[in-house]
Scaffold this active site. Structure first.
Site, PDB file in Angstrom:
ATOM      1  N   TYR A  77       0.866  -1.196   0.000  1.00  0.00           N
ATOM      2  CA  TYR A  77       0.000   0.000   0.000  1.00  0.00           C
ATOM      3  C   TYR A  77       0.893   1.233   0.000  1.00  0.00           C
ATOM      4  CZ  TYR A  77      -3.071   3.728   1.637  1.00  0.00           C
ATOM      5  OH  TYR A  77      -3.762   4.906   1.740  1.00  0.00           O
ATOM      6  N   GLU A  96      -3.982   7.572  -3.592  1.00  0.00           N
ATOM      7  CA  GLU A  96      -3.810   6.252  -2.979  1.00  0.00           C
ATOM      8  C   GLU A  96      -3.608   5.171  -4.029  1.00  0.00           C
ATOM      9  OE1 GLU A  96      -6.219   4.712   0.664  1.00  0.00           O
ATOM     10  OE2 GLU A  96      -7.285   4.006  -1.116  1.00  0.00           O
TER      11      GLU A  96
END
Length: 375
Positions: A101, A189
């Site tokens: 991530y 993101e």
């Protein structure tokens, strides 16, 4: 302003961030053709501006163009959290070895931009931070100075242990920060940020939220605005220079200033009421804007009373009063009005209202208590 995944992916490409090859499709035939161009196996991903599409069945793996056609047909007929799926992204299937991530957001408490990375990608980062905070690495960045290579490398080394991966992650982090700053983002993101066979890190998903307040600087991004993000009342309000958000209560609110509007809603809740909306008429309100504020609020049949809370600075109380009187004259105001009026030209505003037999409070608490009693 939220972007669809395919739009965010296009921005990633502009900034040199490697993404999985993909093609947007609006019908099953286009999806099967896209799968054929991409080599057969692919992911069919619903394009909606809400999370949870995977759990809702909005992401399917197709082994071939025929399956892509079937999955696209099913997904394009779905509604995810009230939003219809009108497009899918056909994304080339890649051989994934591990999921990471990486993202950037605003930390308002720390007054910084925060770079977040984790070796546990593909999951909800908020839940991971709550249940296993040790797995989430953070770096606070001064937006005026940026982060040094040493700071960035120091944080990312705890996530990407191999030198080859660390170098790629460093480049991506720099590109994400550049994208974030140049486009006035509040969130960028990549989840998952995948390690694929061959040792390359690739963005398998892309999420971007742009600060609405900065949109005046980005005419090209305006073309990416998606109407499904806004309800019809919100779009109408935007056209009249009003900031409006629908809520689930029964007390309509007309307030000047975002901070005062938030405080007004808090006080309504404190005394047992429920606001039906957030509505900021802005700093310099003409009577016409007040009239349109009434019209938009009364589209909601659940509104049982309206609270007008004006603390006049740039906003003139007499303009607000004229708008109230115009609304009373031109509209069927069948719900009670409670008015709190104080500040610039309040004497003139009060005089206009009193002449029409309308009371205006000075004390906000008393005004809120009264409107709550009405409902």
């Amino acid at each position: 302003m939220k972007l669809y995944e395919y739009q965010a992916r296009d921005l990633f490409t502009r900034y040199g961030i490697e993404s999985a090859p993909g093609i947007v499709a609006s019908n099953p035939y286009e999806a099967s053709e896209a799968a054929r161009k991409l080599g057969g196996a692919c992911a069919i991903k619903a394009q909606v501006l809400v999370g949870g599409r995977g759990k809702a069945g909005g992401v399917k793996i197709a082994k071939n163009p025929e399956e892509a056609h079937t999955h696209a047909g099913n997904i394009l007929g779905m509604t995810i959290k009230t939003l219809p799926v009108r497009k899918v992204l056909v994304s080339k299937a890649l051989d994934i070895e591990r999921e990471y991530y990486m993202g950037l957001t605003v930390d308002r408490t720390d007054k910084s931009i925060v770079l977040i990375a984790s070796a546990s990608g593909g999951v909800d980062i908020e839940q991971l931070a709550e249940k296993q905070p040790e797995k989430v690495h953070r770096l606070a960045i001064n937006p005026l100075k940026g982060a040094s290579d040493e700071e960035t490398e120091g944080m990312l080394r705890g996530v990407f242990e191999k030198e080859g991966l660390l170098t790629q992650a460093m480049d991506t982090a720099k590109s994400l920060f550049k994208l974030f700053m140049e486009n006035d983002c509040s969130l960028v993101e990549i989840n998952p940020y995948a390690l694929i066979k061959g040792g390359e890190l690739v963005a398998l998903d892309a999420k971007i939220v742009i600060d609405e307040s900065g949109m005046f600087k980005h005419e090209k991004l305006e073309d990416m605005r998606n109407r499904e993000e806004y309800g019809p009342d919100e779009l109408e309000a935007k056209g009249w220079g009003l900031s409006f958000i629908n809520m689930e209560g029964n007390i309509g609110c007309i307030v000047n200033g975002a901070g005062l509007a938030m405080a007004t809603m808090d006080i309504i809740k404190l005394f047992g009421g429920a606001p039906a909306n957030f509505l900021d008429v802005g700093g310099s309100s003409s009577p016409e804007k007040v009239l349109h504020a009434f019209e938009i609020i009364l589209h909601n049949s659940g509104v049982k009373a309206i609270l007008i809370n004006i603390f006049g600075g740039i906003t003139r109380c007499d303009d607000i009063a004229k708008g109230i009187l115009q609304a009373k004259k031109e509209m069927d105001l069948s719900v009670p009005l409670v008015i709190r009026l104080i500040g610039t030209n309040e004497k003139e505003g009060r005089a206009l209202l009193e002449k029409a037999g309308i009371e205006a409070h000075e004390d906000l608490v008393k005004a809120v208590q009264k409107v709550v009693e009405f409902v």
